[in-house]
Design a protein around this motif. Structure first.
Motif, PDB file in Angstrom:
ATOM      1  N   ASP A 118     -95.969 -25.233 -83.230  1.00 59.16           N
ATOM      2  CA  ASP A 118     -96.768 -24.804 -84.377  1.00 59.16           C
ATOM      3  C   ASP A 118     -95.831 -24.021 -85.301  1.00 59.16           C
ATOM      4  O   ASP A 118     -95.285 -22.986 -84.909  1.00 59.16           O
ATOM      5  CB  ASP A 118     -97.923 -23.924 -83.899  1.00 59.16           C
ATOM      6  CG  ASP A 118     -98.782 -23.389 -85.037  1.00 59.16           C
ATOM      7  OD1 ASP A 118     -98.460 -23.657 -86.221  1.00 59.16           O
ATOM      8  OD2 ASP A 118     -99.761 -22.694 -84.741  1.00 59.16           O
ATOM      9  N   GLU A 119     -95.639 -24.530 -86.513  1.00 58.15           N
ATOM     10  CA  GLU A 119     -94.669 -23.894 -87.417  1.00 58.15           C
ATOM     11  C   GLU A 119     -95.040 -22.471 -87.799  1.00 58.15           C
ATOM     12  O   GLU A 119     -94.218 -21.725 -88.314  1.00 58.15           O
ATOM     13  CB  GLU A 119     -94.440 -24.743 -88.666  1.00 58.15           C
ATOM     14  CG  GLU A 119     -95.686 -24.996 -89.481  1.00 58.15           C
ATOM     15  CD  GLU A 119     -95.448 -25.984 -90.603  1.00 58.15           C
ATOM     16  OE1 GLU A 119     -95.782 -25.628 -91.754  1.00 58.15           O
ATOM     17  OE2 GLU A 119     -94.947 -27.074 -90.333  1.00 58.15           O
ATOM     18  N   ASN A 120     -96.272 -22.062 -87.542  1.00 55.45           N
ATOM     19  CA  ASN A 120     -96.685 -20.686 -87.830  1.00 55.45           C
ATOM     20  C   ASN A 120     -96.357 -19.728 -86.681  1.00 55.45           C
ATOM     21  O   ASN A 120     -96.454 -18.521 -86.843  1.00 55.45           O
ATOM     22  CB  ASN A 120     -98.190 -20.628 -88.120  1.00 55.45           C
ATOM     23  CG  ASN A 120     -98.529 -21.375 -89.399  1.00 55.45           C
ATOM     24  OD1 ASN A 120     -97.781 -21.331 -90.359  1.00 55.45           O
ATOM     25  ND2 ASN A 120     -99.646 -22.087 -89.375  1.00 55.45           N
ATOM     26  N   ASP A 121     -95.986 -20.295 -85.520  1.00 62.59           N
ATOM     27  CA  ASP A 121     -95.655 -19.465 -84.363  1.00 62.59           C
ATOM     28  C   ASP A 121     -94.160 -19.128 -84.419  1.00 62.59           C
ATOM     29  O   ASP A 121     -93.331 -19.809 -83.827  1.00 62.59           O
ATOM     30  CB  ASP A 121     -96.013 -20.192 -83.062  1.00 62.59           C
ATOM     31  CG  ASP A 121     -95.935 -19.276 -81.846  1.00 62.59           C
ATOM     32  OD1 ASP A 121     -95.264 -18.230 -81.927  1.00 62.59           O
ATOM     33  OD2 ASP A 121     -96.543 -19.624 -80.820  1.00 62.59           O
ATOM     34  N   LYS A 122     -93.852 -18.069 -85.118  1.00 59.93           N
ATOM     35  CA  LYS A 122     -92.443 -17.687 -85.362  1.00 59.93           C
ATOM     36  C   LYS A 122     -91.717 -17.325 -84.070  1.00 59.93           C
ATOM     37  O   LYS A 122     -90.537 -17.623 -83.914  1.00 59.93           O
ATOM     38  CB  LYS A 122     -92.363 -16.510 -86.345  1.00 59.93           C
ATOM     39  CG  LYS A 122     -93.037 -16.746 -87.679  1.00 59.93           C
ATOM     40  CD  LYS A 122     -92.329 -17.802 -88.476  1.00 59.93           C
ATOM     41  CE  LYS A 122     -92.983 -17.936 -89.843  1.00 59.93           C
ATOM     42  NZ  LYS A 122     -92.644 -19.163 -90.501  1.00 59.93           N
ATOM     43  N   GLN A 123     -92.422 -16.708 -83.137  1.00 62.10           N
ATOM     44  CA  GLN A 123     -91.783 -16.290 -81.890  1.00 62.10           C
ATOM     45  C   GLN A 123     -91.349 -17.505 -81.074  1.00 62.10           C
ATOM     46  O   GLN A 123     -90.221 -17.571 -80.598  1.00 62.10           O
ATOM     47  CB  GLN A 123     -92.718 -15.404 -81.059  1.00 62.10           C
ATOM     48  CG  GLN A 123     -92.060 -14.921 -79.773  1.00 62.10           C
ATOM     49  CD  GLN A 123     -92.970 -14.025 -78.943  1.00 62.10           C
ATOM     50  OE1 GLN A 123     -94.006 -13.592 -79.402  1.00 62.10           O
ATOM     51  NE2 GLN A 123     -92.560 -13.771 -77.715  1.00 62.10           N
TER      52      GLN A 123
END
Length: 196
Positions: free
Chosen positions: A121-126
């Motif tokens: 998921d590109e929003n999951d930076k971690q």
């Protein structure tokens, strides 16, 4: 060093203006501008030693300001480089031993990490940072076991584009000093020693 480039363009793919140029040079100044005849092109590329070269659809860059149509290969003496442009992707193969070693690493990395990147998921930076770190560590481990000129090309590029926060650079320089100063690649070392 001289290699022979044979290129094809898949039916339905419309290239605008292909350019072949040496790594670090500006494609707009390239004199290697292969012309298509019946969807094919051929040319010889020469250099003083094995070097990394690129092919790009420069016309698309000029028209749209960017392009995905870019690829790279090594000029190795006597090698045949086969390039196919299909849609927005160059598929590049070479009979050159150094390119094959580098390409094998790229394929192994794709086999190991592609599915994980696609699921990310590109929003999951971690998780993205964790996967990037895993990929960089895998690459370093690969270079420790498989000596290749592609490593020196990558190191040279990172040193030329030095960023103070490039955390992988110290590990790459360590590999360089441990493995390459006594290897068959030592003739390539003087150009890198100015950075070490």
């Amino acid at each position: 060093m001289r290699c022979h480039v044979i290129g094809t363009v898949a039916e339905g793919t419309t290239p605008i203006e292909l350019r072949i140029y040496r790594d670090g040079e500006d494609p707009k100044n390239s004199t290697l501008r292969p012309e298509l005849k019946d969807g094919c092109f051929e040319c010889d590329v020469e250099d003083a030693q094995i070097e990394r070269w690129h092919i790009v659809d420069f016309g698309e860059v000029m028209e749209k300001g960017m392009t995905l149509r870019t690829g790279e290969f090594f000029v190795e003496d006597g090698a045949t480089v086969t390039i196919q442009l299909d849609g927005d992707k160059f598929d590049i193969q070479s009979t050159g031993k150094e390119y094959q070693a580098w390409h094998a690493m790229e394929q192994a990395a794709e086999a190991k990490f592609r599915l994980a990147y696609e699921k990310l998921d590109e929003n999951d930076k971690q998780k993205m940072a964790e996967l990037e770190n895993e990929y960089h560590q895998w690459t370093l481990d690969y270079y420790k076991v498989h000596s290749m000129l592609g490593f020196l090309f990558e190191l040279d590029g990172r040193l030329k584009g030095f960023h103070f926060n490039d955390t992988g650079l110290a590990a790459m320089l360590d590999i360089y000093h441990r493995q390459y100063s006594t290897s068959m690649y030592r003739s390539r070392l003087p150009s890198l020693m100015r950075y070490a």
